[in-house]
Design a protein around this motif. Structure first.
Motif, PDB file in Angstrom:
ATOM      1  N   CYS A 132       7.089   2.606  -8.248  1.00 25.27           N
ATOM      2  CA  CYS A 132       5.872   2.248  -7.507  1.00 25.27           C
ATOM      3  C   CYS A 132       4.662   2.224  -8.433  1.00 25.27           C
ATOM      4  N   GLU A 133       4.596   3.185  -9.327  1.00 27.80           N
ATOM      5  CA  GLU A 133       3.424   3.285 -10.212  1.00 27.80           C
ATOM      6  C   GLU A 133       3.440   2.186 -11.266  1.00 27.80           C
ATOM      7  N   ARG A 134       4.645   1.786 -11.668  1.00 30.67           N
ATOM      8  CA  ARG A 134       4.737   0.680 -12.632  1.00 30.67           C
ATOM      9  C   ARG A 134       4.355  -0.643 -11.964  1.00 30.67           C
ATOM     10  N   ALA A 135       4.626  -0.758 -10.664  1.00 33.49           N
ATOM     11  CA  ALA A 135       4.351  -2.019  -9.966  1.00 33.49           C
ATOM     12  C   ALA A 135       2.900  -2.116  -9.469  1.00 33.49           C
ATOM     13  N   CYS A 136       2.201  -0.989  -9.409  1.00 32.02           N
ATOM     14  CA  CYS A 136       0.865  -0.973  -8.786  1.00 32.02           C
ATOM     15  C   CYS A 136      -0.153  -1.788  -9.601  1.00 32.02           C
ATOM     16  N   TYR A 180      -5.769   2.493   8.973  1.00 31.78           N
ATOM     17  CA  TYR A 180      -4.614   1.988   8.228  1.00 31.78           C
ATOM     18  C   TYR A 180      -4.358   2.918   7.039  1.00 31.78           C
ATOM     19  N   GLN A 181      -3.167   3.397   6.911  1.00 32.35           N
ATOM     20  CA  GLN A 181      -2.821   4.340   5.841  1.00 32.35           C
ATOM     21  C   GLN A 181      -1.501   3.977   5.172  1.00 32.35           C
ATOM     22  N   MET A 182      -1.407   4.294   3.895  1.00 29.03           N
ATOM     23  CA  MET A 182      -0.125   4.253   3.190  1.00 29.03           C
ATOM     24  C   MET A 182       0.485   5.647   3.354  1.00 29.03           C
ATOM     25  N   ARG A 183       1.801   5.712   3.446  1.00 25.27           N
ATOM     26  CA  ARG A 183       2.453   7.017   3.613  1.00 25.27           C
ATOM     27  C   ARG A 183       3.591   7.174   2.614  1.00 25.27           C
ATOM     28  N   LEU A 184       3.727   8.382   2.100  1.00 30.64           N
ATOM     29  CA  LEU A 184       4.831   8.678   1.179  1.00 30.64           C
ATOM     30  C   LEU A 184       5.684   9.794   1.771  1.00 30.64           C
ATOM     31  N   ASP A 185       6.965   9.505   1.944  1.00 31.41           N
ATOM     32  CA  ASP A 185       7.892  10.530   2.419  1.00 31.41           C
ATOM     33  C   ASP A 185       8.457  11.245   1.193  1.00 31.41           C
ATOM     34  N   LYS A 186       7.927  12.437   0.916  1.00 36.47           N
ATOM     35  CA  LYS A 186       8.318  13.150  -0.308  1.00 36.47           C
ATOM     36  C   LYS A 186       9.787  13.542  -0.293  1.00 36.47           C
ATOM     37  N   GLY A 187      10.362  13.622   0.897  1.00 36.53           N
ATOM     38  CA  GLY A 187      11.791  13.950   1.008  1.00 36.53           C
ATOM     39  C   GLY A 187      12.666  12.817   0.497  1.00 36.53           C
ATOM     40  N   LEU A 188      12.192  11.597   0.637  1.00 36.41           N
ATOM     41  CA  LEU A 188      12.977  10.440   0.181  1.00 36.41           C
ATOM     42  C   LEU A 188      12.656  10.046  -1.263  1.00 36.41           C
ATOM     43  N   CYS A 189      11.470  10.462  -1.743  1.00 40.05           N
ATOM     44  CA  CYS A 189      11.020  10.049  -3.089  1.00 40.05           C
ATOM     45  C   CYS A 189      11.922  10.671  -4.167  1.00 40.05           C
ATOM     46  N   ILE A 190      12.415   9.827  -5.086  1.00 43.49           N
ATOM     47  CA  ILE A 190      13.258  10.336  -6.182  1.00 43.49           C
ATOM     48  C   ILE A 190      12.465  10.390  -7.497  1.00 43.49           C
ATOM     49  N   ASP A 191      11.161  10.173  -7.382  1.00 44.50           N
ATOM     50  CA  ASP A 191      10.250  10.283  -8.523  1.00 44.50           C
ATOM     51  C   ASP A 191      10.607   9.332  -9.674  1.00 44.50           C
ATOM     52  N   CYS A 192      11.066   8.127  -9.315  1.00 44.42           N
ATOM     53  CA  CYS A 192      11.463   7.154 -10.351  1.00 44.42           C
ATOM     54  C   CYS A 192      10.261   6.428 -10.936  1.00 44.42           C
ATOM     55  N   LYS A 193       9.115   6.521 -10.233  1.00 49.17           N
ATOM     56  CA  LYS A 193       7.840   5.929 -10.678  1.00 49.17           C
ATOM     57  C   LYS A 193       7.842   4.393 -10.679  1.00 49.17           C
ATOM     58  N   CYS A 220      -6.535   2.511  -4.174  1.00 51.41           N
ATOM     59  CA  CYS A 220      -5.389   1.762  -3.628  1.00 51.41           C
ATOM     60  C   CYS A 220      -5.890   0.624  -2.743  1.00 51.41           C
ATOM     61  N   ILE A 221      -5.416  -0.592  -3.030  1.00 45.95           N
ATOM     62  CA  ILE A 221      -5.857  -1.746  -2.235  1.00 45.95           C
ATOM     63  C   ILE A 221      -4.823  -2.122  -1.159  1.00 45.95           C
ATOM     64  N   ARG A 222      -3.840  -1.292  -0.963  1.00 43.87           N
ATOM     65  CA  ARG A 222      -2.846  -1.443   0.108  1.00 43.87           C
ATOM     66  C   ARG A 222      -2.143  -2.804   0.075  1.00 43.87           C
ATOM     67  N   CYS A 223      -1.861  -3.282  -1.131  1.00 43.94           N
ATOM     68  CA  CYS A 223      -1.205  -4.587  -1.263  1.00 43.94           C
ATOM     69  C   CYS A 223       0.272  -4.504  -0.902  1.00 43.94           C
ATOM     70  N   GLY A 224       0.832  -3.294  -0.933  1.00 42.98           N
ATOM     71  CA  GLY A 224       2.225  -3.096  -0.515  1.00 42.98           C
ATOM     72  C   GLY A 224       3.254  -3.311  -1.619  1.00 42.98           C
ATOM     73  N   LYS A 225       2.791  -3.519  -2.851  1.00 39.89           N
ATOM     74  CA  LYS A 225       3.764  -3.747  -3.939  1.00 39.89           C
ATOM     75  C   LYS A 225       4.612  -2.494  -4.172  1.00 39.89           C
ATOM     76  N   THR A 254       2.604   8.451  -6.402  1.00 44.77           N
ATOM     77  CA  THR A 254       3.321   9.641  -5.911  1.00 44.77           C
ATOM     78  C   THR A 254       2.412  10.870  -5.834  1.00 44.77           C
ATOM     79  N   ALA A 255       1.354  10.879  -6.658  1.00 42.06           N
ATOM     80  CA  ALA A 255       0.451  12.038  -6.655  1.00 42.06           C
ATOM     81  C   ALA A 255      -0.677  11.867  -5.643  1.00 42.06           C
ATOM     82  N   ASP A 256      -1.120  10.628  -5.438  1.00 46.09           N
ATOM     83  CA  ASP A 256      -2.317  10.421  -4.617  1.00 46.09           C
ATOM     84  C   ASP A 256      -2.258   9.070  -3.907  1.00 46.09           C
ATOM     85  N   ILE A 257      -1.428   8.993  -2.894  1.00 45.28           N
ATOM     86  CA  ILE A 257      -1.205   7.699  -2.226  1.00 45.28           C
ATOM     87  C   ILE A 257      -2.413   7.257  -1.395  1.00 45.28           C
TER      88      ILE A 257
END
Lengths: 48, 303
Positions: free
Chosen positions: B252-256, B237-250, B271-276, B263-266
């Motif tokens: 995700c990092e505020r919600a984690c 089971y993995q989390m994936r980040l599509d860097k092409g779609l990422c707008i670097d708004c952060k 990471c507990i893979r909660c999906g937030k 964005t740097a180390d998904i």
């Protein structure tokens, strides 16, 4: 290269985990776990 | 915006109980389904107790239907015939390599308790990085010292090697096992002394910390989380980040809840893979799922 390493590690550990669990069960380790788990563990609840 | 992402955002706006919360509740009930135990103040003694559950769930909880992997590991290592714990370690590795810390984010009942406590309105603390980073290594120390080292080598005066983590630290045992059993069992109440007071204090501190900090036990103390963290980078089971779609708004990092630099180390072990992060991402750049192929985290299973 890294992807291949991840692939090998992933499946290698999966196989190792299954072998370990099966070998342990064959040796009767699950009964050891069972014996511990069906008695109230006084240490676990802060008494023993 | 993809259809899946549109649906996810739509669900989020009209959501009552989140998918994560539903699974957490379901699993907490599933692993503690022996309701009669709570009424009688006794524990379940059926055959399923021979099987370790993937989560930190005390086998002395009156409702527990399975065995706690951390308790079992200490029992085997510190038992009269101490030996290599093939069975328990094999099961823990199996859970780890398939799910990684998805177990923490989605299945763990004590994770659920911490999540609910953090919902209590109060000022929330952000732990400074200088303190947070080194403190995260404490859980690995607890795994090595209290779960493995002491049960292997430190016998008491009576020659017994107790489960040191369960005895002195585990708040899940106090909450799920100690408190319900003592409430229902007057004979056990008479035995409760300084050790129980210590464990109640540990629980109280973790409860208070959980109101202020998100998942403090998972971040800093949980030895099972530490074990699963070792598998996070290569689990199925993995989390994936599509860097092409990422707008670097952060966002995700505020919600984690674990303060991961998404964005740097998904694939971080924290990471507990909660999906937030996935649910707040405005562009749908974050995804997750099982990966089976040679392309590591990129190729979903069955495709």
């Amino acid at each position: 290269m890294r992807s291949k390493a991840v692939f090998c590690l992933r499946y290698g550990i999966l196989v190792l985990a299954i072998v370990f669990a099966a070998a342990g069960a064959a040796k009767g380790e699950h009964l050891e776990v069972f014996q511990k788990a069906v008695r109230i563990c006084l240490e676990c609840i802060g008494i023993g | 915006m993809s259809r899946v992402h549109r649906d996810r955002m739509k669900n989020k706006k009209g959501a009552g109980i989140s998918f994560q919360r539903k699974i957490q509740l379901l699993f907490a009930v599933l692993v503690n389904g022996y309701a009669a135990g709570f009424a009688r103040g006794k524990i379940f003694t059926g055959k399923s107790k021979a099987v370790c559950v993937p989560v930190l769930n005390c086998y002395s909880c009156p409702g527990a239907l399975g065995a706690c992997p951390i308790g079992s590991l200490q029992a085997v290592l510190g038992g009269v015939n101490s030996h290599f714990p093939f069975y328990v370690l094999g099961l823990m590795m199996l859970f780890g390599v398939v799910l990684g810390r998805l177990v923490c984010g989605l299945l763990c009942p004590f994770g659920l308790v911490q999540d609910l406590l953090h919902k209590i309105p109060s000022p929330k603390l952000k732990v400074p990085k200088k303190l947070d980073r080194p403190a995260r290594y404490v859980k690995y120390g607890i795994l090595l010292v209290f779960v493995v080292g002491l049960p292997l080598f430190a016998a008491t005066d009576t020659g017994v090697r107790p489960p040191y983590f369960c005895k002195y630290i585990c708040p899940a045992g106090t909450l799920g096992g100690g408190i319900p059993l003592l409430l229902m069992n007057p004979s056990l109440q008479k035995l409760a002394g300084a050790l129980f007071q210590w464990k109640a204090l540990v629980l109280l501190v973790i409860v208070a910390a959980s109101v202020l900090i998100s998942r403090p036990f998972c971040r800093y103390l949980c030895p099972l989380g530490a074990f699963y963290a070792l598998f996070n980078r290569f689990s199925f089971y993995q989390m994936r980040l599509d860097k092409g779609l990422c707008i670097d708004c952060k966002a995700c990092e505020r919600a984690c809840p674990m303060a991961v630099a998404v964005t740097a180390d998904i694939g971080s072990g924290e990471c507990i893979r909660c999906g937030k992060c996935r649910s707040v991402c405005p562009t749908g750049a974050i995804g997750s799922g099982f990966s089976c192929g040679v392309k590591g985290s990129g190729k979903p299973c069955g495709k």
